[in-house]
Enzyme design. Structure first.
Site, PDB file in Angstrom:
ATOM      1  N   THR A  71     -16.431 -20.261 -30.901  1.00 36.34           N
ATOM      2  CA  THR A  71     -15.875 -19.351 -32.659  1.00 36.34           C
ATOM      3  C   THR A  71     -14.597 -20.490 -32.728  1.00 36.34           C
ATOM      4  O   THR A  71     -14.654 -20.467 -34.021  1.00 36.34           O
ATOM      5  CB  THR A  71     -14.110 -18.041 -31.767  1.00 36.34           C
ATOM      6  OG1 THR A  71     -14.406 -17.840 -30.895  1.00 36.34           O
ATOM      7  CG2 THR A  71     -15.655 -17.004 -31.818  1.00 36.34           C
ATOM      8  N   ASP A  72     -14.146 -21.545 -31.868  1.00 36.51           N
ATOM      9  CA  ASP A  72     -12.796 -22.040 -32.257  1.00 36.51           C
ATOM     10  C   ASP A  72     -13.331 -22.780 -33.288  1.00 36.51           C
ATOM     11  O   ASP A  72     -12.238 -23.013 -34.496  1.00 36.51           O
ATOM     12  CB  ASP A  72     -12.929 -23.199 -30.931  1.00 36.51           C
ATOM     13  CG  ASP A  72     -12.198 -22.561 -30.044  1.00 36.51           C
ATOM     14  OD1 ASP A  72     -11.592 -21.171 -29.580  1.00 36.51           O
ATOM     15  OD2 ASP A  72     -12.307 -22.803 -28.683  1.00 36.51           O
TER      16      ASP A  72
ATOM     17  N   THR B 148      -2.656 -23.513 -48.869  1.00 26.87           N
ATOM     18  CA  THR B 148      -1.046 -22.973 -48.549  1.00 26.87           C
ATOM     19  C   THR B 148      -1.346 -22.094 -47.109  1.00 26.87           C
ATOM     20  O   THR B 148      -2.215 -22.406 -46.417  1.00 26.87           O
ATOM     21  CB  THR B 148      -1.519 -21.416 -49.059  1.00 26.87           C
ATOM     22  OG1 THR B 148       0.300 -20.975 -48.651  1.00 26.87           O
ATOM     23  CG2 THR B 148      -2.289 -21.005 -49.329  1.00 26.87           C
ATOM     24  N   GLN B 149      -0.805 -22.572 -46.445  1.00 24.80           N
ATOM     25  CA  GLN B 149      -0.182 -22.544 -44.978  1.00 24.80           C
ATOM     26  C   GLN B 149      -0.791 -20.961 -44.641  1.00 24.80           C
ATOM     27  O   GLN B 149      -1.080 -19.757 -43.644  1.00 24.80           O
ATOM     28  CB  GLN B 149       0.582 -22.531 -44.138  1.00 24.80           C
ATOM     29  CG  GLN B 149       1.340 -24.214 -43.916  1.00 24.80           C
ATOM     30  CD  GLN B 149       2.649 -24.964 -43.108  1.00 24.80           C
ATOM     31  OE1 GLN B 149       3.079 -23.318 -43.067  1.00 24.80           O
ATOM     32  NE2 GLN B 149       2.897 -25.859 -43.778  1.00 24.80           N
TER      33      GLN B 149
ATOM     34  N   ASP C 284     -18.835 -27.271 -26.047  1.00 20.66           N
ATOM     35  CA  ASP C 284     -18.079 -26.271 -27.271  1.00 20.66           C
ATOM     36  C   ASP C 284     -17.308 -26.280 -27.576  1.00 20.66           C
ATOM     37  O   ASP C 284     -17.832 -27.691 -28.029  1.00 20.66           O
ATOM     38  CB  ASP C 284     -16.960 -26.596 -25.624  1.00 20.66           C
ATOM     39  CG  ASP C 284     -15.541 -25.261 -26.108  1.00 20.66           C
ATOM     40  OD1 ASP C 284     -14.824 -25.159 -25.071  1.00 20.66           O
ATOM     41  OD2 ASP C 284     -14.584 -25.573 -26.913  1.00 20.66           O
TER      42      ASP C 284
ATOM     43  N   THR D 199     -19.077 -19.404 -25.933  1.00 21.81           N
ATOM     44  CA  THR D 199     -19.088 -18.866 -24.796  1.00 21.81           C
ATOM     45  C   THR D 199     -19.997 -17.665 -24.773  1.00 21.81           C
ATOM     46  O   THR D 199     -20.851 -16.861 -24.592  1.00 21.81           O
ATOM     47  CB  THR D 199     -17.224 -17.966 -25.817  1.00 21.81           C
ATOM     48  OG1 THR D 199     -16.695 -18.710 -25.016  1.00 21.81           O
ATOM     49  CG2 THR D 199     -17.997 -16.985 -24.414  1.00 21.81           C
TER      50      THR D 199
HETATM   51  N1  ASP Z   1     -14.231 -23.035 -26.740  1.00 25.46           N
HETATM   52  C1  ASP Z   1     -15.472 -21.915 -26.599  1.00 25.46           C
HETATM   53  C2  ASP Z   1     -16.438 -22.885 -27.931  1.00 25.46           C
HETATM   54  O1  ASP Z   1     -15.651 -22.408 -29.617  1.00 25.46           O
HETATM   55  C3  ASP Z   1     -14.950 -20.697 -27.402  1.00 25.46           C
HETATM   56  C4  ASP Z   1     -16.057 -19.295 -28.067  1.00 25.46           C
HETATM   57  O2  ASP Z   1     -16.957 -19.637 -28.071  1.00 25.46           O
HETATM   58  O3  ASP Z   1     -15.691 -18.967 -28.518  1.00 25.46           O
HETATM   59  O4  ASP Z   1     -16.665 -23.239 -27.655  1.00 25.46           O
END
Ligand code: ASP
Length: 341
Positions: free
Chosen positions: A90-91, A276-277, A58, A14
């Site tokens: 971020t994912d 651990t979870q 992504d 993103t």
């Molecule tokens: N789906 C995106 C990714 O991880 C979300 C992001 O960029 O935050 O590439």
């Protein structure tokens, strides 16, 4: 003193999206013209160069091959730059920061992962602050020494050790936590570095490990897990290691069929790691009766490692050592600050 040089490595996600005012569509940021888009960067006392992956991805499409290419980009440019900023979705950022912390042995320069919840090109984007702070972190030196010579994640005014992070929020700007280790720096009016918690720069040459073994699996326990599921997982052909996400302080069902399945898997040479979870706290084998068997069966305690870092570490260790015993020994000790000793 000459200004510091930073390489911005754009992988996708993103953060790199800009709004095309003619088409109103979001499209990838043009790093060739970085200073035109973000003139404020000229005020920082550093030189910025960029490298863009092609195609950009992504981060949901992240995979070990990409990690190896990313490590190679850093290796190829290591001597020419003082620090690196990796723009990443971020994912799966926590996985990538984790695995790079193992792959880049003897790191002595900052490698700062950042991203954003809103594209750079949107008015309320968190990307601008994250990007600028990351560049500051990547070029922060004192008496010739980098202040954070670690693989770290810079997000929403905080810098975390990369292999300690997890993404926990899909909505808010503070998307990451480091549940079991303090932040390394906090950015307010000034950036406050918590030197006591930061690893020292290595004095050895950088060594990049490029073998990652994918023969691992994450098994999350849940009430209702049954023999069919368990046996299917433990029976995966060629499987070398399982990260078993247990409850609380490392607890698991005590049903006879489950313990037998674990025992047989261990006997067949599968390495099972207990993590651990929970997002904070540690596995403590034997604290409850429901974890006693874990120790007896030869299951390795992951202590307070995150699932993301555990996966990264197992892929890395199996990629490096073709010896289950060695991997088992190395897993339980901290290599790059991923486990509290
Ligand atoms: N789906 C995106 C990714 O991880 C979300 C992001 O960029 O935050 O590439």
């Amino acid at each position: 003193m000459d200004s510091r040089k930073v390489l911005v490595i754009y992988t996708g996600g993103t953060i790199g999206m800009m709004l095309n005012s003619e088409t109103s569509a979001l499209e990838p940021f043009d790093f060739e013209h970085l200073y035109n888009h973000l003139p404020v960067l000229q005020n920082l006392n550093c030189k910025i160069e960029s490298y863009s992956f092609d195609p950009l991805i992504d981060s949901s499409n992240m995979n070990p091959k990409f990690w190896i290419r990313l490590a190679e980009v850093i290796e190829d440019n290591y001597d020419d730059f003082d620090g690196f900023v990796v723009l990443h979705g971020t994912d799966t950022m926590a996985y990538s920061a984790g695995v790079l912390s193992f792959m880049l042995e003897n790191l002595s320069k900052p490698v700062v992962f950042t991203g954003s919840q809103l594209p750079l090109g949107m008015i309320r984007s968190d990307g601008r602050e994250n990007f600028i702070t990351s560049i500051e972190i990547a070029t922060a030196y004192e008496n010739g020494n980098p202040l954070i010579p670690e693989v770290c994640v810079c997000f929403e005014n905080r810098v975390f050790r990369g292999n300690r992070t997890s993404k926990v929020n899909a909505e808010n700007f503070d998307a990451f936590i480091s549940g079991n280790y303090p932040s390394l720096a906090e950015a307010g009016i000034n950036i406050r570095y918590k030197r006591h918690f930061i690893r020292k720069a290595s004095t050895e040459h950088l060594k990049v490990h490029k073998n990652l073994d994918e023969a691992v699996f994450i098994l999350k326990l849940y009430p209702g897990i049954n023999p069919a599921v368990t046996n299917a997982v433990f029976g995966i052909k060629g499987l070398k290691g399982i990260i078993m996400e247990t409850y609380g302080s490392g607890n698991a069902p005590t049903d006879a069929w489950f313990l037998k399945a674990l025992e047989e898997a261990v006997d067949r040479g599968i390495l099972i790691v207990n993590v651990t979870q929970c997002k904070e706290g540690s596995v403590e084998i034997g604290k409850y009766q429901t974890s006693l068997d874990m120790g007896r069966l030869g299951i390795i305690s992951g202590k307070d490692i995150t699932t993301e870092a555990a996966l990264a570490k197992l892929m890395y260790l199996f990629g490096r050592y073709n010896d289950r015993q060695k991997v088992a020994e190395m897993f339980g000790v901290s290599m790059v600050g991923e486990i509290s000793e």
